[in-house]
Design a protein around this motif. Structure first.
Motif, mmCIF file in Angstrom:
data_model
loop_
_atom_site.group_PDB
_atom_site.id
_atom_site.type_symbol
_atom_site.label_atom_id
_atom_site.label_comp_id
_atom_site.label_asym_id
_atom_site.label_seq_id
_atom_site.Cartn_x
_atom_site.Cartn_y
_atom_site.Cartn_z
ATOM 1 N N GLY A 112 -12.734 -25.472 -27.364
ATOM 2 C CA GLY A 112 -12.335 -26.510 -26.429
ATOM 3 C C GLY A 112 -11.057 -26.142 -25.700
ATOM 4 O O GLY A 112 -10.151 -25.537 -26.274
ATOM 5 N N LEU A 113 -10.999 -26.514 -24.432
ATOM 6 C CA LEU A 113 -9.841 -26.207 -23.601
ATOM 7 C C LEU A 113 -9.473 -27.473 -22.843
ATOM 8 O O LEU A 113 -10.269 -27.981 -22.044
ATOM 9 N N GLY A 114 -8.266 -28.009 -23.114
ATOM 10 C CA GLY A 114 -7.864 -29.243 -22.454
ATOM 11 C C GLY A 114 -8.786 -30.382 -22.861
ATOM 12 O O GLY A 114 -9.009 -30.652 -24.039
ATOM 13 N N HIS A 115 -9.361 -31.056 -21.860
ATOM 14 C CA HIS A 115 -10.221 -32.216 -22.132
ATOM 15 C C HIS A 115 -11.681 -31.829 -22.329
ATOM 16 O O HIS A 115 -12.513 -32.695 -22.606
ATOM 17 N N LEU A 163 -4.296 -15.299 -24.955
ATOM 18 C CA LEU A 163 -3.839 -16.090 -23.817
ATOM 19 C C LEU A 163 -4.611 -17.404 -23.716
ATOM 20 O O LEU A 163 -4.055 -18.437 -23.320
ATOM 21 N N TYR A 164 -5.896 -17.396 -24.076
ATOM 22 C CA TYR A 164 -6.733 -18.599 -24.022
ATOM 23 C C TYR A 164 -6.131 -19.706 -24.883
ATOM 24 O O TYR A 164 -6.003 -20.859 -24.452
ATOM 25 N N ALA A 165 -5.763 -19.366 -26.113
ATOM 26 C CA ALA A 165 -5.198 -20.363 -27.019
ATOM 27 C C ALA A 165 -3.865 -20.884 -26.505
ATOM 28 O O ALA A 165 -3.569 -22.086 -26.609
ATOM 29 N N ILE A 166 -3.061 -20.021 -25.918
ATOM 30 C CA ILE A 166 -1.749 -20.436 -25.411
ATOM 31 C C ILE A 166 -1.900 -21.342 -24.198
ATOM 32 O O ILE A 166 -1.178 -22.338 -24.043
ATOM 33 N N ARG A 167 -2.852 -21.043 -23.318
ATOM 34 C CA ARG A 167 -3.084 -21.892 -22.138
ATOM 35 C C ARG A 167 -3.451 -23.308 -22.537
ATOM 36 O O ARG A 167 -3.057 -24.274 -21.892
ATOM 37 N N ASP A 168 -4.251 -23.437 -23.607
ATOM 38 C CA ASP A 168 -4.737 -24.748 -24.024
ATOM 39 C C ASP A 168 -3.608 -25.684 -24.407
ATOM 40 O O ASP A 168 -3.719 -26.901 -24.246
ATOM 41 N N VAL A 169 -2.492 -25.149 -24.917
ATOM 42 C CA VAL A 169 -1.413 -26.002 -25.433
ATOM 43 C C VAL A 169 -0.150 -25.932 -24.584
ATOM 44 O O VAL A 169 0.884 -26.478 -24.971
ATOM 45 N N THR A 170 -0.221 -25.299 -23.414
ATOM 46 C CA THR A 170 0.961 -25.201 -22.550
ATOM 47 C C THR A 170 0.700 -25.743 -21.146
ATOM 48 O O THR A 170 1.457 -25.455 -20.221
ATOM 49 N N ALA A 171 -0.360 -26.531 -20.982
ATOM 50 C CA ALA A 171 -0.680 -27.140 -19.684
ATOM 51 C C ALA A 171 -0.814 -26.102 -18.577
ATOM 52 O O ALA A 171 -0.364 -26.308 -17.452
ATOM 53 N N LEU A 361 -9.920 -38.865 -30.704
ATOM 54 C CA LEU A 361 -10.670 -39.213 -31.904
ATOM 55 C C LEU A 361 -10.631 -38.100 -32.952
ATOM 56 O O LEU A 361 -11.012 -38.319 -34.100
ATOM 57 N N GLY A 362 -10.203 -36.904 -32.526
ATOM 58 C CA GLY A 362 -10.169 -35.759 -33.427
ATOM 59 C C GLY A 362 -11.222 -34.718 -33.113
ATOM 60 O O GLY A 362 -11.359 -33.728 -33.837
ATOM 61 N N GLY A 363 -11.962 -34.933 -32.023
ATOM 62 C CA GLY A 363 -13.020 -34.002 -31.655
ATOM 63 C C GLY A 363 -12.552 -32.813 -30.848
ATOM 64 O O GLY A 363 -13.372 -31.966 -30.464
ATOM 65 N N GLY A 364 -11.244 -32.716 -30.580
ATOM 66 C CA GLY A 364 -10.652 -31.580 -29.878
ATOM 67 C C GLY A 364 -9.247 -31.367 -30.401
ATOM 68 O O GLY A 364 -8.829 -31.996 -31.391
ATOM 69 N N ARG A 365 -8.512 -30.501 -29.729
ATOM 70 C CA ARG A 365 -7.179 -30.127 -30.207
ATOM 71 C C ARG A 365 -6.094 -30.575 -29.241
ATOM 72 O O ARG A 365 -6.211 -30.367 -28.033
ATOM 73 N N VAL A 367 -2.841 -29.607 -30.252
ATOM 74 C CA VAL A 367 -2.085 -28.370 -30.442
ATOM 75 C C VAL A 367 -3.019 -27.360 -31.071
ATOM 76 O O VAL A 367 -4.046 -27.707 -31.673
ATOM 77 N N GLU A 368 -2.663 -26.103 -30.951
ATOM 78 C CA GLU A 368 -3.552 -25.010 -31.327
ATOM 79 C C GLU A 368 -4.018 -25.085 -32.778
ATOM 80 O O GLU A 368 -5.149 -24.696 -33.107
ATOM 81 N N THR A 369 -3.168 -25.604 -33.669
ATOM 82 C CA THR A 369 -3.483 -25.597 -35.096
ATOM 83 C C THR A 369 -4.270 -26.824 -35.555
ATOM 84 O O THR A 369 -4.616 -26.925 -36.735
ATOM 85 N N ASP A 370 -4.563 -27.765 -34.663
ATOM 86 C CA ASP A 370 -5.308 -28.963 -35.045
ATOM 87 C C ASP A 370 -6.687 -28.603 -35.581
ATOM 88 O O ASP A 370 -7.361 -27.705 -35.062
ATOM 89 N N ARG A 371 -7.114 -29.334 -36.613
ATOM 90 C CA ARG A 371 -8.474 -29.216 -37.114
ATOM 91 C C ARG A 371 -9.376 -30.179 -36.354
ATOM 92 O O ARG A 371 -8.987 -31.314 -36.067
ATOM 93 N N VAL A 372 -10.570 -29.732 -36.028
ATOM 94 C CA VAL A 372 -11.516 -30.543 -35.268
ATOM 95 C C VAL A 372 -12.428 -31.305 -36.225
ATOM 96 O O VAL A 372 -12.947 -30.738 -37.189
ATOM 97 N N ASP A 373 -12.610 -32.596 -35.956
ATOM 98 C CA ASP A 373 -13.578 -33.405 -36.692
ATOM 99 C C ASP A 373 -14.896 -33.332 -35.930
ATOM 100 O O ASP A 373 -15.021 -33.900 -34.839
ATOM 101 N N PRO A 374 -15.916 -32.653 -36.463
ATOM 102 C CA PRO A 374 -17.143 -32.454 -35.706
ATOM 103 C C PRO A 374 -17.992 -33.703 -35.541
ATOM 104 O O PRO A 374 -18.896 -33.745 -34.698
ATOM 105 N N SER A 375 -17.713 -34.747 -36.330
ATOM 106 C CA SER A 375 -18.602 -35.909 -36.340
ATOM 107 C C SER A 375 -18.298 -36.940 -35.264
ATOM 108 O O SER A 375 -19.153 -37.772 -34.936
ATOM 109 N N VAL A 376 -17.094 -36.915 -34.691
ATOM 110 C CA VAL A 376 -16.676 -37.988 -33.784
ATOM 111 C C VAL A 376 -17.157 -37.730 -32.361
ATOM 112 O O VAL A 376 -17.485 -36.603 -31.995
ATOM 113 N N GLY A 377 -17.160 -38.816 -31.561
ATOM 114 C CA GLY A 377 -17.540 -38.649 -30.159
ATOM 115 C C GLY A 377 -18.139 -39.908 -29.576
ATOM 116 O O GLY A 377 -17.993 -41.019 -30.126
ATOM 117 N N LEU A 378 -18.822 -39.736 -28.458
ATOM 118 C CA LEU A 378 -19.454 -40.838 -27.739
ATOM 119 C C LEU A 378 -20.914 -40.486 -27.492
ATOM 120 O O LEU A 378 -21.223 -39.338 -27.163
#
Length: 433
Positions: A112-115, A163-171, A361-365, A367-378
């Motif tokens: 996941g990247l951003g939203h 670089l991909y991971a850094i872009r995700d958490v540095t806007a 809800l926890g379905g994305g990150r 910050v880079e170290t966040d754990r993703v909850d695969p069960s949540v969503g819409l």
């Protein structure tokens, strides 16, 4: 060379030389460039951009920061990439459908990247599945199954992984230069013959306007073709979620429905998948009508589902995924409807806001170290133009706890505008070659 001097050059609106950008990419891969320097470089590129030549040089430098694969297979080696949206799980259907048509798809995907949701995060909702494979495993699965959706191996474009991971958490996500280099470095390193790009446009995309999407599509197509990979792009609508589900396990479930032949479960998702597959086959010399027919048969016959199940098993997932996916996919403990606060028609959907609801809800990150909850969503999302009465469901929300559900429900209601009737625009806006 000195990373500080390269960053200062971009900050001063001067594009570094090819040699400097190649060195910087190698430094990302080796660790000689620090996280702080990588973040500063990304921000400088976002603010000031690179020249066309600089964009190509960064792409090639990131590609060459690791191994570049070569293939000897009895069919075309082809792939697709999306620039990111909400409810976009095309890859999970496209790769096995193309494999069922005789192509080979070594799909190196991202998180996941951003939203936007990441294909790898969605796959990891399947228990036991391991997307971190060796080069040898990638080659074996691709040859035997016809498709493999995996993380970049340690040898494939390691500069982009960093670089991909850094872009995700540095806007620093929304940059034509960085998006181009990121996408193409991995794809070109995979040794593709042809590539189709799905460039999203609208409220749920990084590129909000048609002009922005066309600029990105043109940059990607020109850079990839210039590097020797036959490439085209479709600019597609992202003013509403592509599938009626947003989240990891819930998007996998929608894909399983489509692969099982229930294309009405996600008609926009199905239509776009067929169009992208057909375009890739046309790029290999097939007639457009027969290419689309072959893809629809691959899905309706169950051949694509069989390939998908084989791929999941080869990656360590359940061997019976094709027949028992409901049992294997995780379920959120709190499930309930989000209702319409007024009567009318769905006049606008803020896709980015909905994507951020899933992240919250926890379905994305965040910050880079966040754990993703695969069960949540819409799930069961309304679409543009739908008529609703006050109290009707806008979607079904899947959350980890009641507090998260309440906050998410309010955010969903704020992201959906109810008003006068609207006519949704075309799903495929423009083709770029």
């Amino acid at each position: 060379m000195d990373a500080r001097a390269i960053i200062a050059a971009v900050r001063g609106k001067t594009t570094p030389t090819q040699e400097e950008l190649t060195w910087f990419a190698q430094g990302l891969a080796s660790g000689d460039v620090s996280d702080a320097q990588a973040g500063a470089f990304a921000m400088a590129v976002v603010l000031n951009g690179l020249s066309d030549e600089g964009r190509v040089a960064l792409t090639q430098g990131m590609r060459d920061s690791g191994d570049v694969m070569a293939w000897d297979l009895p069919g075309p080696v082809i792939d697709k990439h999306s620039t990111g949206g909400v409810g976009d799980c095309v890859s999970l259907i496209l790769a096995p459908a193309l494999a069922a048509c005789g192509a080979y798809v070594p799909m190196i995907s991202g998180r996941g990247l951003g939203h936007t949701g990441g294909t790898l995060d969605k796959l990891e909702a399947i228990p036991g599945l391991n997307i971190n494979v060796t080069d040898k495993q990638l080659r074996l699965i691709t040859r035997e199954v016809g498709c493999a959706i995996v993380s970049a191996t340690g040898q494939i474009a390691p500069a982009d992984r960093r670089l991909y991971a850094i872009r995700d958490v540095t806007a620093t996500v929304e940059s034509v230069d960085l998006i181009t280099a990121s996408i193409l470095s991995k794809k070109l390193a995979a040794g593709l013959e042809s590539l189709i790009l799905d460039v999203k446009c609208g409220s749920g995309a990084f590129m909000k306007t048609h002009d922005e999407a066309r600029k990105l599509a043109r940059a990607l197509v020109d850079a990839a073709n210039g590097a020797g990979c036959k490439t085209a792009a479709l600019i597609t609508d992202m003013n509403e979620p592509l599938a009626p589900a947003l989240g990891n396990a819930v998007e996998v479930a929608v894909c399983m429905e489509v692969l099982a032949g229930n294309t009405a479960a996600a008609p926009r998702l199905y239509d776009l998948t067929v169009a992208l597959c057909a375009q890739l086959l046309v790029m290999q010399g097939e007639d457009a009508a027969s290419a689309a027919d072959r893809v629809t048969v691959a899905i309706s016959s169950g051949a694509a589902m069989e390939r998908f199940a084989q791929m999941i098993a080869a990656l360590g997932g359940p061997p019976d995924m094709a027949h028992d996916w409901h049992t294997h996919l995780p379920k959120a403990p709190v499930v309930g409807e989000v209702t319409a606060p007024a009567s009318g028609h769905i006049a606008a959907i803020d896709g980015e806001a909905l994507g951020l609801v899933v992240v919250g809800l926890g379905g994305g990150r965040k910050v880079e170290t966040d754990r993703v909850d695969p069960s949540v969503g819409l799930t069961e999302m309304v679409g543009l133009g739908d008529a609703v009465s006050r109290g009707d469901p806008l979607c079904v929300l899947h959350a980890a706890d009641e507090d998260a559900a309440i906050a998410a429900a309010q955010a969903v209601q704020a992201a959906i505008t109810i008003g006068d009737p609207v006519e949704p625009g075309p799903l495929i806006i423009e083709g770029i070659t």
